[in-house]
Write a protein that holds these residues in place. Structure first.
Motif, mmCIF file in Angstrom:
data_model
loop_
_atom_site.group_PDB
_atom_site.id
_atom_site.type_symbol
_atom_site.label_atom_id
_atom_site.label_comp_id
_atom_site.label_asym_id
_atom_site.label_seq_id
_atom_site.Cartn_x
_atom_site.Cartn_y
_atom_site.Cartn_z
ATOM 1 N N THR A 1 43.994 25.982 25.696
ATOM 2 C CA THR A 1 44.734 25.896 26.956
ATOM 3 C C THR A 1 44.936 27.254 27.619
ATOM 4 O OG1 THR A 1 46.840 25.989 25.749
ATOM 5 C CG2 THR A 1 45.948 23.795 26.277
ATOM 6 N N SER B 1 43.829 21.482 28.617
ATOM 7 C CA SER B 1 42.470 21.392 28.088
ATOM 8 C C SER B 1 41.785 20.135 28.623
ATOM 9 C CB SER B 1 42.490 21.357 26.563
ATOM 10 O OG SER B 1 41.182 21.154 26.055
ATOM 11 N N ASP C 1 38.672 36.404 31.526
ATOM 12 C CA ASP C 1 38.523 35.019 31.975
ATOM 13 C C ASP C 1 37.863 34.215 30.864
ATOM 14 O OD1 ASP C 1 38.022 32.635 33.233
ATOM 15 O OD2 ASP C 1 36.899 33.487 34.906
ATOM 16 N N TYR C 2 38.602 33.274 30.288
ATOM 17 C CA TYR C 2 38.085 32.487 29.159
ATOM 18 C C TYR C 2 37.417 31.195 29.598
ATOM 19 C CZ TYR C 2 41.204 35.594 26.538
ATOM 20 O OH TYR C 2 41.841 36.691 26.011
ATOM 21 N N GLN C 3 37.208 30.992 30.878
ATOM 22 C CA GLN C 3 36.647 29.737 31.369
ATOM 23 C C GLN C 3 35.125 29.701 31.206
ATOM 24 O OE1 GLN C 3 38.995 28.133 34.939
ATOM 25 N NE2 GLN C 3 39.268 30.345 35.152
ATOM 26 N N TRP D 1 36.514 23.116 32.627
ATOM 27 C CA TRP D 1 36.751 24.563 32.683
ATOM 28 C C TRP D 1 36.553 25.228 31.322
ATOM 29 C CZ3 TRP D 1 40.143 27.300 29.743
ATOM 30 C CH2 TRP D 1 41.238 26.616 29.168
ATOM 31 N N ASN D 2 36.807 24.479 30.234
ATOM 32 C CA ASN D 2 36.581 25.022 28.890
ATOM 33 C C ASN D 2 35.442 24.297 28.169
ATOM 34 O OD1 ASN D 2 37.933 22.608 28.542
ATOM 35 N ND2 ASN D 2 39.510 23.407 27.165
ATOM 36 N N ARG E 1 46.139 26.380 31.233
ATOM 37 C CA ARG E 1 45.630 25.174 31.882
ATOM 38 C C ARG E 1 45.524 24.058 30.838
ATOM 39 N NH1 ARG E 1 40.407 25.981 35.593
ATOM 40 N NH2 ARG E 1 41.005 23.810 36.013
ATOM 41 N N ALA F 1 43.288 29.867 29.787
ATOM 42 C CA ALA F 1 42.135 30.039 30.677
ATOM 43 C C ALA F 1 41.904 31.490 31.065
ATOM 44 C CB ALA F 1 42.324 29.191 31.933
#
Length: 316
Positions: A289, A269, A208-210, A218-219, A267, A291
């Motif tokens: 982008t 950005s 999970d890169y969020q 989210w980022n 997602r 997520a």
């Protein structure tokens, strides 16, 4: 190696994550189905999970579906033996009824998504569930969870550095679910995975890169400077490492792995280029982008395992 019983008296407060049997059942099935699609067609003898958190349910599912040994590796000891007894009993019920894979409630946000959530009968057609779920075997698993017998099927290793106590090239399948985004020394972990995976083994990692609620975007974690991020982390033993997808790709390749498949969650950005901190100003549009991702990896052909904990895989 230290077994579960030697670690149960001083567990950490926990991660706050789900410990329900439905969640563990759902996570395991997703990984197992995808692993089978990429070559793990037979029951893995030995399974290693990185970062099981509050529950060993994913590993218990491996044992209940035919695996002989489950090794859990974590930063600190989280899992409660008594709680895991309850999870075990619930998992047995789900398997006995060949329940569909949960995708609602606490399981609605689990990634990756599947084309079908029906019980994978074909995948387990060679598994003798009468034997796997026999009362005597279940009692042995319960005893190992409680630490009243020696650890043969379950081994719980903490902290992460003790991964070196695991036998080299002995693991058939390594997996993790929303864990690698919290590990600081990813390079060493991937190198350790290479040393411990069998030549024909497979890895499945959902990452999970969020921002994990550290920002409104989210980022948004990529907008903070290093010094501010250090203050936000404080003395926490684990935090979000902020490594983007391309870093995992590079580290896997450097460690000697071939990425067989990527299941990406994309997602839009929420950050403009001028909002990124200096450390992340060169992030690609692809990273900004992405997520989340499930990475399916195997050892590259022609690689060898080196013995030192700091040495890396090299091409023969």
């Amino acid at each position: 190696m230290r077994g579960f019983g030697s670690l149960i008296f001083q567990p950490s407060p926990g991660t706050g994550g789900s410990v329900s049997a439905r969640y563990c059942y759902s996570v395991f099935m997703r990984h197992r189905i995808i692993a089978a699609q990429h070559g793990l067609n037979i029951t893995p003898k030995t399974v290693l999970e990185i970062g099981p958190g509050d529950s060993l349910g994913v590993g218990l599912m491996a044992l209940l579906t035919g695996s002989e040994q489950y090794i859990a590796i974590d930063v600190v000891c989280h899992a409660s033996p008594r709680r895991n007894i309850d999870v075990l009993d619930d998992l047995v019920k789900l398997l006995e009824s060949k329940s569909p894979i949960p995708s609602d409630g606490e399981c609605a946000e689990i990634l990756p998504k599947l084309a079908s959530y029906e019980f994978p009968h074909t995948l387990f057609e060679q598994v003798d569930f009468t034997k796997m779920l026999a009362p005597r075997r279940l009692n042995r698993i319960r005893a190992e969870l409680l630490g009243t017998v020696s650890s043969e099927m379950i081994q719980y290793v903490a902290p992460m550095g003790k991964m070196e106590e695991v036998k080299k090239e002995n693991i058939d399948w390594i997996l993790s679910q929303a864990v690698l985004e919290h590990i600081d020394d990813l390079e060493e972990v991937y190198a350790g995975c290479f040393r411990h995976l069998t030549p024909n083994g497979i890895m499945t990692h959902q990452i999970d890169y969020q921002c994990h609620e550290t920002a409104k975007e989210w980022n948004g974690h990529w907008k903070y400077s290093s010094w501010l991020w250090a203050i936000m982390r404080g003395r926490l033993p684990w935090f979000v490492n902020r490594k983007p997808h391309s870093t995992h790709q590079k580290l896997l390749s450097n460690a000697g792995f071939l990425i067989c498949r990527e299941y990406l969650e994309k997602r839009t950005s929420q950050l403009a280029a001028n909002q990124l901190s200096r450390d992340y100003s060169s992030l690609s549009v692809s990273d900004l982008t992405t997520a989340g991702a499930m990475l399916v990896s195997k050892k590259k052909e022609g690689t060898v395992t080196l013995s030192s904990s700091r040495e890396r895989a090299v091409h023969a």
